[in-house]
Scaffold this motif. Structure first.
Motif, PDB file in Angstrom:
ATOM      1  N   GLU A 182       0.866  -1.190   0.000  1.00 35.55           N
ATOM      2  CA  GLU A 182       0.000   0.000   0.000  1.00 35.55           C
ATOM      3  C   GLU A 182       0.890   1.223   0.000  1.00 35.55           C
ATOM      4  O   GLU A 182       2.040   1.167   0.415  1.00 35.55           O
ATOM      5  CB  GLU A 182      -0.949   0.004   1.211  1.00 35.55           C
ATOM      6  CG  GLU A 182      -0.279   0.131   2.592  1.00 35.55           C
ATOM      7  CD  GLU A 182       0.223   1.519   2.940  1.00 35.55           C
ATOM      8  OE1 GLU A 182      -0.367   2.507   2.482  1.00 35.55           O
ATOM      9  OE2 GLU A 182       1.226   1.619   3.658  1.00 35.55           O
ATOM     10  N   VAL A 236       0.541  11.413   2.280  1.00 38.70           N
ATOM     11  CA  VAL A 236       0.105  11.787   3.626  1.00 38.70           C
ATOM     12  C   VAL A 236       0.782  13.101   4.030  1.00 38.70           C
ATOM     13  O   VAL A 236       2.012  13.174   4.018  1.00 38.70           O
ATOM     14  CB  VAL A 236       0.462  10.670   4.658  1.00 38.70           C
ATOM     15  CG1 VAL A 236      -0.200  10.940   6.009  1.00 38.70           C
ATOM     16  CG2 VAL A 236       0.090   9.287   4.155  1.00 38.70           C
ATOM     17  N   GLY A 287       4.747   4.502   2.159  1.00 35.93           N
ATOM     18  CA  GLY A 287       4.284   3.212   1.659  1.00 35.93           C
ATOM     19  C   GLY A 287       4.885   2.044   2.413  1.00 35.93           C
ATOM     20  O   GLY A 287       5.999   2.110   2.926  1.00 35.93           O
ATOM     21  N   THR A 288       4.126   0.968   2.452  1.00 35.48           N
ATOM     22  CA  THR A 288       4.581  -0.281   3.085  1.00 35.48           C
ATOM     23  C   THR A 288       4.976  -1.229   1.966  1.00 35.48           C
ATOM     24  O   THR A 288       4.130  -1.615   1.149  1.00 35.48           O
ATOM     25  CB  THR A 288       3.425  -0.937   3.877  1.00 35.48           C
ATOM     26  OG1 THR A 288       2.859   0.032   4.754  1.00 35.48           O
ATOM     27  CG2 THR A 288       3.899  -2.143   4.664  1.00 35.48           C
ATOM     28  N   ARG A 307       5.583  17.535  21.030  1.00 44.85           N
ATOM     29  CA  ARG A 307       6.575  16.626  20.434  1.00 44.85           C
ATOM     30  C   ARG A 307       7.697  17.424  19.785  1.00 44.85           C
ATOM     31  O   ARG A 307       8.851  16.968  19.731  1.00 44.85           O
ATOM     32  CB  ARG A 307       5.893  15.700  19.409  1.00 44.85           C
ATOM     33  CG  ARG A 307       6.787  14.572  18.952  1.00 44.85           C
ATOM     34  CD  ARG A 307       6.060  13.535  18.125  1.00 44.85           C
ATOM     35  NE  ARG A 307       5.714  14.026  16.788  1.00 44.85           N
ATOM     36  CZ  ARG A 307       5.044  13.337  15.878  1.00 44.85           C
ATOM     37  NH1 ARG A 307       4.618  12.126  16.161  1.00 44.85           N
ATOM     38  NH2 ARG A 307       4.777  13.851  14.692  1.00 44.85           N
TER      39      ARG A 307
HETATM   40  N1  LIG Z   1      -0.236   4.877   4.224  1.00 44.26           N
HETATM   41  C1  LIG Z   1       0.870   4.906   4.955  1.00 44.26           C
HETATM   42  N2  LIG Z   1       0.969   5.772   5.983  1.00 44.26           N
HETATM   43  C2  LIG Z   1       2.099   5.736   6.712  1.00 44.26           C
HETATM   44  C3  LIG Z   1       3.145   4.859   6.444  1.00 44.26           C
HETATM   45  N3  LIG Z   1       4.134   5.062   7.343  1.00 44.26           N
HETATM   46  C4  LIG Z   1       3.710   6.028   8.162  1.00 44.26           C
HETATM   47  N4  LIG Z   1       2.487   6.446   7.787  1.00 44.26           N
HETATM   48  C5  LIG Z   1       1.635   7.466   8.413  1.00 44.26           C
HETATM   49  O1  LIG Z   1       2.096   8.731   8.060  1.00 44.26           O
HETATM   50  C6  LIG Z   1       1.715   9.677   9.046  1.00 44.26           C
HETATM   51  C7  LIG Z   1       2.827  10.615   9.334  1.00 44.26           C
HETATM   52  O2  LIG Z   1       3.933   9.949   9.860  1.00 44.26           O
HETATM   53  P1  LIG Z   1       5.215  10.778  10.389  1.00 44.26           P
HETATM   54  O3  LIG Z   1       6.235   9.745  10.737  1.00 44.26           O
HETATM   55  O4  LIG Z   1       5.636  11.676   9.285  1.00 44.26           O
HETATM   56  O5  LIG Z   1       4.733  11.554  11.586  1.00 44.26           O
HETATM   57  C8  LIG Z   1       1.302   8.830  10.268  1.00 44.26           C
HETATM   58  O6  LIG Z   1      -0.114   8.890  10.364  1.00 44.26           O
HETATM   59  C9  LIG Z   1       1.704   7.455   9.926  1.00 44.26           C
HETATM   60  O7  LIG Z   1       0.824   6.480  10.451  1.00 44.26           O
HETATM   61  C10 LIG Z   1       2.987   3.958   5.351  1.00 44.26           C
HETATM   62  O8  LIG Z   1       3.860   3.121   5.029  1.00 44.26           O
HETATM   63  N5  LIG Z   1       1.847   4.018   4.644  1.00 44.26           N
END
Ligand SMILES: Nc1nc2c(ncn2[C@@H]2O[C@H](COP(=O)(O)O)[C@@H](O)[C@H]2O)c(=O)[nH]1
Ligand SMILES: Nc1ncnc2c1ncn2[C@@H]1O[C@H](COP(=O)(O)OP(=O)(O)OP(=O)(O)O)[C@@H](O)[C@H]1O
Length: 392
Positions: free
Chosen positions: A201, A205, A211-212, A266
């Motif tokens: 996926e 964001v 992505g994973t 944070r």
């Molecule tokens: N769809 C995905 N969302 C992801 C992944 N790894 C992290 N996240 C989400 O991004 C936000 C922001 O993260 P940050 O480290 O920049 O604060 C956070 O909601 C994570 O859950 C992913 O691989 N896929």
């Protein structure tokens, strides 16, 4: 599924394969499914991956398929047998965790990709003995405490859980390490990898790509651990729609004011990022609490209480973390010189030596799980000291 027409298999035994010169030491197998004969060719020297060519009988021509998934490296030879909609390939003289592979020719994943790419598609997937526990997807707005709760779980149960290390195009924060917190990458590289099917996926964001990768989840399971994914709601939705069976948890904040306080305290985001993340949080909370993506809601007010609730819903309350790990996975040791056959739903791997009746291996493929682009799990086997005619 059709039987292999004798003339075609015979024809394919000799001569060059569509420009594929069969050098000394090369090994090929032919398997026919419907109108198509799948030819797998290995160089035999362990350097190149096993190549796949398809002969389309109805068209009378060779087809170069798009080959997805991690390709198995060629080895001292290989055998193949049709297993419904995939070809089971057994490598000769490989390590115990690299002997069994599946070439998917007509699975749901292959059909989807064929439609998407508009080409003939096959997909490799490594076979794994035994099953993996369902991964845990943890989602929720930025700053709600997902990472904090996951760290607590990993600290208390280090041998039980492993973290899925995501890829991201955002810049690393001060204490973040490449390969540990994230795989930090460039947008152009990640976009290319997305096209190549590397990710289970991905989503945009807060202005960056995340992505994973398929591999990020599989390496955790390979290590015998339960995988935890920290991803946003869009990502959770994609995983829900994928073939990965997981448990989905949405973490919600006590209030928007408290969420803002946590994000600000944070101290990792710029003012612009804080405002963007708070704006996105509203939509995420609405989606997370109203959609049917999630199995559990975790209200993260008091941290210790939330952690206890998380453990409870994972069945870990009262669990003694120091208890011994479950038995090591069974190792399969196949004879280097072997032949493979199928009897009903069982795959029989026997020594290629005549009159050899010991160490027949019966591979159970009745409960396969997963598949390309990840691993095919759920294989089981038995070593049988009997001749083939006793099994029939
Ligand atoms: N769809 C995905 N969302 C992801 C992944 N790894 C992290 N996240 C989400 O991004 C936000 C922001 O993260 P940050 O480290 O920049 O604060 C956070 O909601 C994570 O859950 C992913 O691989 N896929
Ligand atoms: N229950 C809680 N009460 C008070 N503070 C908390 C609580 N849970 C987490 N925090 C704090 O809130 C901040 C954000 O937590 P964390 O980084 O775990 O959020 P996150 O959901 O992983 O965010 P992101 O999605 O941006 O990675 C951290 O400083 C953490 O210490």
């Amino acid at each position: 599924m059709g039987e292999a027409p004798a003339f075609l298999v015979e024809d394919l035994q000799d001569g060059p394969l569509n420009g594929l010169e069969l050098k000394n030491g090369t090994c090929k197998t032919t398997t026919t499914v419907g109108d198509k004969t799948y030819v797998t060719v290995g160089a035999g020297d362990g350097t190149l991956s096993i190549d796949v060519q398809i002969f389309d009988r109805s068209l009378g021509e060779w087809v170069h398929p798009t080959v997805l998934g991690t390709k198995p490296l060629s080895c001292k030879g290989h055998s193949a047998v049709l297993c419904e909609n995939r070809i089971l390939v057994v490598k000769k003289g490989s390590k115990s965790d690299d002997q069994i592979w599946f070439l998917e020719v007509d699975t749901e994943y292959v059909r989807q990709q064929r439609k998407k790419l508009g080409t003939e598609v096959v997909a490799w997937s490594k076979g794994v003995i035994g099953n993996a526990e369902k991964p845990i997807v943890i989602s929720g707005p930025s700053g709600v405490g997902k990472g904090t709760l996951i760290s607590m779980l990993m600290k208390e149960f280090p041998s039980m859980f492993g973290f899925s290390v995501s890829h991201t195009t955002r810049a690393p924060r001060n204490m973040e390490k490449d390969g540990v917190h994230y795989h930090f990458t460039d947008k152009s590289v990640m976009e290319k990898e997305i096209k190549n099917g590397k990710f289970l996926e991905f989503a945009s964001v807060h202005g960056n790509l995340y992505g994973t990768s398929v591999e990020a989840v599989e390496v955790v399971a390979d290590a015998g651990k339960r995988c935890i994914l920290d991803i946003d709601v869009q990502g959770a939705k994609s995983v829900r729609a994928s073939s990965l069976e997981a448990i989905f948890i949405f973490v919600s904040p006590p209030s928007m004011e408290e969420l803002e306080k946590r994000l600000r305290d944070r101290g990792t985001e710029t003012e612009e990022q804080i405002l963007k993340r708070l704006r996105n949080a509203k939509a995420e909370i609405e989606q997370g609490t109203s959609s049917n993506i999630f199995d559990f809601m975790l209200y993260n007010d008091k941290l210790e209480e939330s952690y206890e609730k998380l453990k409870k819903l994972l069945g870990l309350d009262g669990f003694v973390a120091a208890s011994p790990k479950s038995a090591a996975p069974k190792e399969i040791n196949l004879p280097v010189d072997h032949s493979v056959s199928k009897i009903d739903d069982k795959i029989i791997i026997s020594s290629g030596l005549e009159k050899e009746t010991k160490n027949l291996i019966m591979l159970d493929v009745s409960s396969l799980k997963g598949g390309a682009p990840g691993r095919t799990r759920g294989l089981d086997f038995q070593v049988i000291g009997a001749s083939l005619d006793k099994l029939c």
